[in-house]
Design a protein around this motif. Structure first.
Motif, PDB file in Angstrom:
ATOM      1  N   CYS A   1      -0.106   3.845   2.896  1.00  0.00           N
ATOM      2  CA  CYS A   1       0.217   3.418   4.250  1.00  0.00           C
ATOM      3  C   CYS A   1       1.697   3.046   4.377  1.00  0.00           C
ATOM      4  O   CYS A   1       2.205   2.907   5.479  1.00  0.00           O
ATOM      5  CB  CYS A   1      -0.633   2.212   4.644  1.00  0.00           C
ATOM      6  SG  CYS A   1      -2.396   2.531   4.618  1.00  0.00           S
TER       7      CYS A   1
ATOM      8  N   CYS B   1       0.856  -1.176   0.000  1.00  0.00           N
ATOM      9  CA  CYS B   1       0.000   0.000   0.000  1.00  0.00           C
ATOM     10  C   CYS B   1       0.896   1.231   0.000  1.00  0.00           C
ATOM     11  O   CYS B   1       1.634   1.462   0.963  1.00  0.00           O
ATOM     12  CB  CYS B   1      -0.938   0.013   1.199  1.00  0.00           C
ATOM     13  SG  CYS B   1      -2.038   1.439   1.140  1.00  0.00           S
TER      14      CYS B   1
ATOM     15  N   HIS C   1      -9.045  -3.503   3.191  1.00  0.00           N
ATOM     16  CA  HIS C   1      -8.094  -2.431   3.478  1.00  0.00           C
ATOM     17  C   HIS C   1      -8.500  -1.147   2.756  1.00  0.00           C
ATOM     18  O   HIS C   1      -8.586  -0.083   3.357  1.00  0.00           O
ATOM     19  CB  HIS C   1      -6.685  -2.870   3.056  1.00  0.00           C
ATOM     20  CG  HIS C   1      -5.648  -1.828   3.283  1.00  0.00           C
ATOM     21  ND1 HIS C   1      -4.760  -1.881   4.339  1.00  0.00           N
ATOM     22  CD2 HIS C   1      -5.352  -0.689   2.614  1.00  0.00           C
ATOM     23  CE1 HIS C   1      -3.976  -0.812   4.291  1.00  0.00           C
ATOM     24  NE2 HIS C   1      -4.307  -0.077   3.248  1.00  0.00           N
TER      25      HIS C   1
ATOM     26  N   LEU D   1      -9.692   2.099   4.841  1.00  0.00           N
ATOM     27  CA  LEU D   1      -8.654   3.119   4.995  1.00  0.00           C
ATOM     28  C   LEU D   1      -8.625   4.138   3.868  1.00  0.00           C
ATOM     29  O   LEU D   1      -8.087   5.227   4.028  1.00  0.00           O
ATOM     30  CB  LEU D   1      -7.284   2.448   5.116  1.00  0.00           C
ATOM     31  CG  LEU D   1      -7.134   1.565   6.361  1.00  0.00           C
ATOM     32  CD1 LEU D   1      -5.803   0.851   6.335  1.00  0.00           C
ATOM     33  CD2 LEU D   1      -7.266   2.388   7.624  1.00  0.00           C
ATOM     34  N   HIS D   2      -9.187   3.799   2.733  1.00  0.00           N
ATOM     35  CA  HIS D   2      -9.025   4.665   1.568  1.00  0.00           C
ATOM     36  C   HIS D   2     -10.337   4.917   0.840  1.00  0.00           C
ATOM     37  O   HIS D   2     -10.346   5.186  -0.358  1.00  0.00           O
ATOM     38  CB  HIS D   2      -7.991   4.043   0.620  1.00  0.00           C
ATOM     39  CG  HIS D   2      -6.672   3.782   1.288  1.00  0.00           C
ATOM     40  ND1 HIS D   2      -5.921   4.756   1.880  1.00  0.00           N
ATOM     41  CD2 HIS D   2      -5.998   2.627   1.488  1.00  0.00           C
ATOM     42  CE1 HIS D   2      -4.834   4.209   2.404  1.00  0.00           C
ATOM     43  NE2 HIS D   2      -4.848   2.915   2.185  1.00  0.00           N
TER      44      HIS D   2
END
Ligand code: ZN
Length: 70
Positions: free
Chosen positions: A17, A14, A35, A39-40
């Motif tokens: 990250c 990533c 993920h 997170l995105h």
């Protein structure tokens, strides 16, 4: 537990990250989706390491039929 030791793992990178994780092949799609979703905001930031994604695509196509899941 079960046969996890037999299962190849795939490096997931990533760029935002700045993390790399090794995920069992059968869980890669879910792990990436989860993920990116958490997170995105669902943006495809995390992905299989591009250097091996071609080899994995071959493996996946042969072993798991992942090509069906566009
Ligand atoms: Zn990330």
């Amino acid at each position: 537990m079960t046969a996890d030791a037999d299962e190849p793992t795939v490096p997931i990178v990533c760029s935002e990250c700045e993390t790399t994780s090794r995920i069992p092949l059968s869980e890669v799609a879910d792990a990436i989706a989860r993920h990116n979703d958490r997170l995105h905001d669902g943006v495809d930031v995390a992905m299989v390491d591009p250097e091996i994604s071609e080899a994995i695509a071959d493996l996946a196509a042969e072993d798991l039929g992942l090509l069906e899941d566009g």
